[in-house]
Enzyme design. Sequence first.
Site, PDB file in Angstrom:
ATOM      1  N   GLU A   1      -4.650  21.230  45.609  1.00 25.13           N
ATOM      2  CA  GLU A   1      -5.698  20.308  46.054  1.00 25.13           C
ATOM      3  C   GLU A   1      -5.612  20.189  47.574  1.00 25.13           C
ATOM      4  O   GLU A   1      -4.579  19.798  48.116  1.00 25.13           O
ATOM      5  CB  GLU A   1      -5.526  18.940  45.408  1.00 25.13           C
TER       6      GLU A   1
ATOM      7  N   HIS B   1      -8.508  23.677  42.145  1.00 27.23           N
ATOM      8  CA  HIS B   1      -9.138  22.497  42.741  1.00 27.23           C
ATOM      9  C   HIS B   1      -8.811  21.306  41.838  1.00 27.23           C
ATOM     10  O   HIS B   1      -9.664  20.798  41.124  1.00 27.23           O
ATOM     11  CB  HIS B   1     -10.649  22.687  42.861  1.00 27.23           C
TER      12      HIS B   1
ATOM     13  N   ASP C   1     -12.458  25.298  39.793  1.00 24.62           N
ATOM     14  CA  ASP C   1     -13.393  24.180  39.589  1.00 24.62           C
ATOM     15  C   ASP C   1     -13.724  23.550  40.936  1.00 24.62           C
ATOM     16  O   ASP C   1     -13.327  22.422  41.222  1.00 24.62           O
ATOM     17  CB  ASP C   1     -12.735  23.166  38.637  1.00 24.62           C
TER      18      ASP C   1
ATOM     19  N   HIS D   1     -12.925  19.925  29.841  1.00 24.27           N
ATOM     20  CA  HIS D   1     -11.583  19.625  29.342  1.00 24.27           C
ATOM     21  C   HIS D   1     -11.397  20.015  27.881  1.00 24.27           C
ATOM     22  O   HIS D   1     -10.307  20.414  27.480  1.00 24.27           O
ATOM     23  CB  HIS D   1     -11.272  18.143  29.564  1.00 24.27           C
TER      24      HIS D   1
ATOM     25  N   GLY E   1      -7.798  26.237  47.361  1.00 22.09           N
ATOM     26  CA  GLY E   1      -7.685  26.893  46.070  1.00 22.09           C
ATOM     27  C   GLY E   1      -7.882  28.392  46.130  1.00 22.09           C
ATOM     28  O   GLY E   1      -7.248  29.142  45.372  1.00 22.09           O
TER      29      GLY E   1
END
Length: 304
Positions: free
Chosen positions: A137, A41, A183, A18, A163
Site C-alpha cells: 500500500e 493495492h 485492485d 471478496h 503495487g
Amino acid sequence: MNYRHQFHAGNFADVMKHVLLGQLIRALHRKDKGVLILDTHAGRGSYDLAAAATGQTLQRAPEHPGGIGRLMAAGRGPTTKGSHASEMPAPIAEYLATVRAFDRARGNLGDALRFYPGSPWIARSLARAQDRLALCELHPEESLALRAGFAGEARASVHELDGYTALRAMLPPPEKRALVLIDPPYEAQDEWARLVSGLSEALRRFPAGVYAIWYPLTERARLDAFAPELLNLLPPPTLVAELAVAGESSGLRLRGCGLVILNPPWQFEHEARPVLEWLAGTLALDAGARADVRWLVPESGKQT
C-alpha cells in the site's frame, strides 16, 4: 474514482471481489504446496463502518447497506425450503462467516456489523501455515494502519510500496505458486497503461501465476478499453467474471464491477457462475442487473 475506501467499504463491489477472492484461495488450496498471496493495492485492511459516511472533505452516504448489509439480511432470512436464503451458495455463506468473525474479534458484540475486513484480512483468514501474504500500500496513512493491524503476523509482510513495483520486486516467489490481486483505485488517467505495463512485467517474470485484476463498470473505466491491450500481451487462459447491479441506462455512476483472472484454477468458471448469479439477484439496484462469466482467452484444458 476518488477511492479512499472508507465510505465504499462493504459495498456490492467489495462483496463480489471478496467472495471471489475466497473462492480463488480455496481453489489453490486443493494442492498442499504453499502459495504467495500478493495484494498490490491493499488499503488499510480494516474498515469501521460506523465512520463510513465520513469522507476526506465531505459527508457521503455509506454504501455498505446495499452490499454486505443486504447479504447479512439474506443470511438471517427465512430458511424454509425454496426461500432465497436457503439457496445461498456455500462460498457466500463462508464469506459471511468470515466477516462476522472479524467483526466479533474486534470487539463488536452488537447485532449490526461494524468492522469490515478488506482483502488482506479475507486472505489472512484463509491462509494456511505454508502460505505467505505480501501486502502493498503506497498511501502513507493507509500503509501505517495496515502495518499496525498486521503487527505480529508472522505469515504477512506489509510494504509501503507502489503495487506495480511490487510485481517486479516480488515475482517469481520462492513458493513457485502465487495469487496476485491487483485492485487499483483507478484515479489516475494512465491507470490502464500502468496496469498493462506492470502485468506485462509480471507475466514475463512469472507466467504461471494466478492474476486477478479488479475493475469497475463505469463510463470512465471499462473492460473494452483494456481488453485489446491485454490481448496484445498474448496472455495465458483468461477468464472474465462480471457483476452488474443495474443496466447501462440506470444512471448509476458505478453500476457493476468485474475480475479479469489470468490462469484461473481448473473449473473456476463453473464455480463462480452460480455465485455471481445469486449475487446479481440479491444485490440488484435497478433493472438490468446481471452476472456474466466468459473466457477472454480460452483455456486449453491444462489444469492450473
